[in-house]
Design a protein around this motif. Structure first.
Motif, PDB file in Angstrom:
ATOM      1  N   ASP A   1      16.538 -46.932  39.014  1.00 53.41           N
ATOM      2  CA  ASP A   1      16.175 -48.327  39.192  1.00 53.41           C
ATOM      3  C   ASP A   1      15.325 -48.566  40.430  1.00 53.41           C
ATOM      4  O   ASP A   1      15.303 -49.667  40.986  1.00 53.41           O
ATOM      5  N   LEU A   2      14.614 -47.543  40.882  1.00 56.00           N
ATOM      6  CA  LEU A   2      13.682 -47.685  41.997  1.00 56.00           C
ATOM      7  C   LEU A   2      12.268 -47.749  41.437  1.00 56.00           C
ATOM      8  O   LEU A   2      11.884 -46.950  40.586  1.00 56.00           O
ATOM      9  N   LEU A   3      11.501 -48.729  41.920  1.00 52.66           N
ATOM     10  CA  LEU A   3      10.116 -48.906  41.501  1.00 52.66           C
ATOM     11  C   LEU A   3       9.212 -48.750  42.705  1.00 52.66           C
ATOM     12  O   LEU A   3       9.344 -49.480  43.682  1.00 52.66           O
ATOM     13  N   VAL A   4       8.306 -47.811  42.638  1.00 45.81           N
ATOM     14  CA  VAL A   4       7.326 -47.594  43.703  1.00 45.81           C
ATOM     15  C   VAL A   4       5.985 -48.152  43.241  1.00 45.81           C
ATOM     16  O   VAL A   4       5.484 -47.792  42.173  1.00 45.81           O
ATOM     17  N   LEU A   5       5.425 -49.031  44.053  1.00 47.46           N
ATOM     18  CA  LEU A   5       4.139 -49.654  43.762  1.00 47.46           C
ATOM     19  C   LEU A   5       3.121 -49.184  44.784  1.00 47.46           C
ATOM     20  O   LEU A   5       3.210 -49.515  45.964  1.00 47.46           O
ATOM     21  N   TRP A   6       2.173 -48.409  44.326  1.00 45.98           N
ATOM     22  CA  TRP A   6       1.156 -47.842  45.199  1.00 45.98           C
ATOM     23  C   TRP A   6      -0.044 -48.773  45.321  1.00 45.98           C
ATOM     24  O   TRP A   6      -0.559 -49.281  44.316  1.00 45.98           O
TER      25      TRP A   6
ATOM     26  N   ALA B   1       3.396 -36.801  42.059  1.00 48.14           N
ATOM     27  CA  ALA B   1       4.080 -35.848  41.171  1.00 48.14           C
ATOM     28  C   ALA B   1       5.518 -35.617  41.605  1.00 48.14           C
ATOM     29  O   ALA B   1       6.423 -35.517  40.763  1.00 48.14           O
ATOM     30  N   ALA B   2       5.755 -35.546  42.904  1.00 47.49           N
ATOM     31  CA  ALA B   2       7.113 -35.316  43.409  1.00 47.49           C
ATOM     32  C   ALA B   2       8.026 -36.495  43.080  1.00 47.49           C
ATOM     33  O   ALA B   2       9.189 -36.311  42.688  1.00 47.49           O
ATOM     34  N   LEU B   3       7.519 -37.696  43.231  1.00 45.66           N
ATOM     35  CA  LEU B   3       8.314 -38.869  42.896  1.00 45.66           C
ATOM     36  C   LEU B   3       8.605 -38.916  41.402  1.00 45.66           C
ATOM     37  O   LEU B   3       9.720 -39.274  40.983  1.00 45.66           O
ATOM     38  N   ALA B   4       7.619 -38.548  40.589  1.00 44.83           N
ATOM     39  CA  ALA B   4       7.844 -38.507  39.144  1.00 44.83           C
ATOM     40  C   ALA B   4       8.912 -37.476  38.791  1.00 44.83           C
ATOM     41  O   ALA B   4       9.787 -37.733  37.949  1.00 44.83           O
ATOM     42  N   SER B   5       8.873 -36.326  39.445  1.00 45.48           N
ATOM     43  CA  SER B   5       9.876 -35.279  39.188  1.00 45.48           C
ATOM     44  C   SER B   5      11.273 -35.741  39.572  1.00 45.48           C
ATOM     45  O   SER B   5      12.272 -35.286  39.005  1.00 45.48           O
ATOM     46  N   ALA B   6      11.359 -36.650  40.550  1.00 44.55           N
ATOM     47  CA  ALA B   6      12.649 -37.198  40.982  1.00 44.55           C
ATOM     48  C   ALA B   6      13.114 -38.340  40.085  1.00 44.55           C
ATOM     49  O   ALA B   6      14.160 -38.946  40.345  1.00 44.55           O
ATOM     50  N   GLY B   7      12.352 -38.653  39.058  1.00 44.82           N
ATOM     51  CA  GLY B   7      12.732 -39.694  38.119  1.00 44.82           C
ATOM     52  C   GLY B   7      12.436 -41.102  38.584  1.00 44.82           C
ATOM     53  O   GLY B   7      13.001 -42.067  38.062  1.00 44.82           O
ATOM     54  N   ILE B   8      11.549 -41.232  39.554  1.00 43.48           N
ATOM     55  CA  ILE B   8      11.235 -42.547  40.113  1.00 43.48           C
ATOM     56  C   ILE B   8      10.064 -43.167  39.346  1.00 43.48           C
ATOM     57  O   ILE B   8       9.038 -42.522  39.126  1.00 43.48           O
ATOM     58  N   ARG B   9      10.239 -44.405  38.977  1.00 39.85           N
ATOM     59  CA  ARG B   9       9.195 -45.109  38.236  1.00 39.85           C
ATOM     60  C   ARG B   9       8.109 -45.552  39.202  1.00 39.85           C
ATOM     61  O   ARG B   9       8.404 -46.096  40.276  1.00 39.85           O
ATOM     62  N   GLN B  10       6.868 -45.369  38.777  1.00 42.99           N
ATOM     63  CA  GLN B  10       5.748 -45.651  39.670  1.00 42.99           C
ATOM     64  C   GLN B  10       4.652 -46.423  38.951  1.00 42.99           C
ATOM     65  O   GLN B  10       4.333 -46.137  37.797  1.00 42.99           O
ATOM     66  N   SER B  11       4.075 -47.375  39.665  1.00 47.62           N
ATOM     67  CA  SER B  11       2.907 -48.084  39.183  1.00 47.62           C
ATOM     68  C   SER B  11       2.051 -48.420  40.395  1.00 47.62           C
ATOM     69  O   SER B  11       2.153 -47.760  41.428  1.00 47.62           O
ATOM     70  N   VAL B  12       1.217 -49.431  40.257  1.00 48.80           N
ATOM     71  CA  VAL B  12       0.335 -49.825  41.351  1.00 48.80           C
ATOM     72  C   VAL B  12       0.483 -51.316  41.626  1.00 48.80           C
ATOM     73  O   VAL B  12       0.787 -52.110  40.732  1.00 48.80           O
TER      74      VAL B  12
ATOM     75  N   GLY C   1       2.510 -52.619  36.644  1.00 45.66           N
ATOM     76  CA  GLY C   1       1.957 -52.963  37.945  1.00 45.66           C
ATOM     77  C   GLY C   1       1.406 -54.370  38.012  1.00 45.66           C
ATOM     78  O   GLY C   1       1.637 -55.204  37.143  1.00 45.66           O
ATOM     79  N   ALA C   2       0.657 -54.631  39.084  1.00 45.05           N
ATOM     80  CA  ALA C   2       0.017 -55.939  39.284  1.00 45.05           C
ATOM     81  C   ALA C   2      -1.364 -55.729  39.877  1.00 45.05           C
ATOM     82  O   ALA C   2      -1.580 -54.802  40.668  1.00 45.05           O
ATOM     83  N   TYR C   3      -2.272 -56.629  39.520  1.00 43.14           N
ATOM     84  CA  TYR C   3      -3.692 -56.419  39.792  1.00 43.14           C
ATOM     85  C   TYR C   3      -4.343 -57.655  40.407  1.00 43.14           C
ATOM     86  O   TYR C   3      -3.797 -58.756  40.365  1.00 43.14           O
ATOM     87  N   GLY C   4      -5.529 -57.430  40.945  1.00 48.17           N
ATOM     88  CA  GLY C   4      -6.164 -58.409  41.803  1.00 48.17           C
ATOM     89  C   GLY C   4      -6.754 -59.620  41.139  1.00 48.17           C
ATOM     90  O   GLY C   4      -7.282 -60.497  41.825  1.00 48.17           O
TER      91      GLY C   4
ATOM     92  N   LEU D   1       6.805 -50.810  48.291  1.00 38.98           N
ATOM     93  CA  LEU D   1       5.351 -50.842  48.346  1.00 38.98           C
ATOM     94  C   LEU D   1       4.862 -49.745  49.286  1.00 38.98           C
ATOM     95  O   LEU D   1       5.421 -49.552  50.362  1.00 38.98           O
ATOM     96  N   VAL D   2       3.826 -49.046  48.870  1.00 35.58           N
ATOM     97  CA  VAL D   2       3.177 -48.056  49.733  1.00 35.58           C
ATOM     98  C   VAL D   2       1.727 -48.483  49.905  1.00 35.58           C
ATOM     99  O   VAL D   2       0.993 -48.612  48.913  1.00 35.58           O
ATOM    100  N   GLY D   3       1.320 -48.729  51.160  1.00 31.81           N
ATOM    101  CA  GLY D   3      -0.030 -49.207  51.381  1.00 31.81           C
ATOM    102  C   GLY D   3      -0.508 -48.983  52.790  1.00 31.81           C
ATOM    103  O   GLY D   3       0.267 -48.574  53.663  1.00 31.81           O
ATOM    104  N   ASP D   4      -1.781 -49.287  53.026  1.00 30.96           N
ATOM    105  CA  ASP D   4      -2.421 -48.921  54.292  1.00 30.96           C
ATOM    106  C   ASP D   4      -2.875 -50.104  55.130  1.00 30.96           C
ATOM    107  O   ASP D   4      -3.549 -49.906  56.139  1.00 30.96           O
TER     108      ASP D   4
END
Length: 236
Positions: free
Chosen positions: A3-8, A97-108, A135-138, A170-173
């Motif tokens: 149930d963890l969602l990573v948004l890049w 790829a590592a997060l995907a291997s850990a079963g973590i759902r990822q989008s942007v 994900g979500a977009y601009g 959220l992962v961002g710069d």
């Protein structure tokens, strides 16, 4: 980690697009208005809806033309009309790829409209583990923080799970990535891979700041919340 969602974030977090977005803006403006685009509004951390609106105003075009501009931008992305190499930033592919291997759902969660985000990720070879439907977009809003709700709702539809509060990361710069997380109760992992230094990202409120994505184990620990406070401080 089900149930963890990573948004890049995309630009300068996962990829360097070498000005592809600017060239597309220029091509679309030329097509729509028959003249050269004088300038593109500041982009860092902002959404295409906000950038396009400001860009059109700078060129003397009413902001009411934004929807038409974004539609034309989407068509230009689909057509592949503007060439340009997009490169993944160091460690980006390995981290995803590592997060995907850990079963973590990822989008942007990106300021790009979806066709532009998809184009950049495809050219960088990063699309495999990112579910763009979640994900979500601009084009959704001028304010980046509003995209967090959009992404959570999309991910909940896709995965039938609750990603409220710290279940979203959220992962961002940019400071706007940090602001979006803080405003929505999400966690944030900031990376100093763009135009903002680690100290600026920390000052914006990021609890964890990484220099880059090169250390896959460190990224995984930061995203999953397993990093201890001392390690978080050393990463700044």
């Amino acid at each position: 980690m089900a149930d963890l969602l990573v948004l890049w974030d995309v630009d300068y977090t996962l990829v360097s697009a070498n000005g592809l977005g600017t060239r597309l803006y220029e091509a679309v403006f030329r097509e729509m208005f028959g003249r050269e685009l004088p300038a593109v509004a500041p982009k860092a951390g902002r959404t295409d809806r906000a950038i396009a609106g400001d860009t059109l105003e700078l060129a003397g075009v009413p902001r009411t033309r934004v929807d038409g501009f974004l539609a034309a931008l989407a068509r230009a992305c689909a057509d592949g009309a503007v060439p340009g190499r997009v490169r993944p930033l160091p460690g980006a592919a390995e981290a995803v790829a590592a997060l995907a291997s850990a079963g973590i759902r990822q989008s942007v969660l990106t300021g790009n409209i979806r066709p532009l985000a998809a184009l950049k990720l495809r050219r960088a070879g990063l699309g495999e583990h990112l579910d763009l439907d979640a994900g979500a977009y601009g084009d959704a809003h001028e304010v980046r923080a509003e995209l967090v709700t959009v992404a959570r709702e999309a991910a909940s539809r896709v995965y039938r799970a609750d990603f409220s509060g710290p279940a979203t990361v959220l992962v961002g710069d940019t400071p706007l990535d940090v602001e979006a997380a803080l405003a929505s109760g999400a966690r944030v992992v900031a990376v100093a891979t763009g135009s903002y230094a680690a100290a600026e990202l920390a000052a914006a409120g990021a609890g964890v700041v990484l220099p880059d994505l090169a250390d896959t184990a460190r990224v995984l620990a930061a995203v999953t919340g397993l990093r201890d406070e001392g390690a978080a401080s050393r990463a700044r």
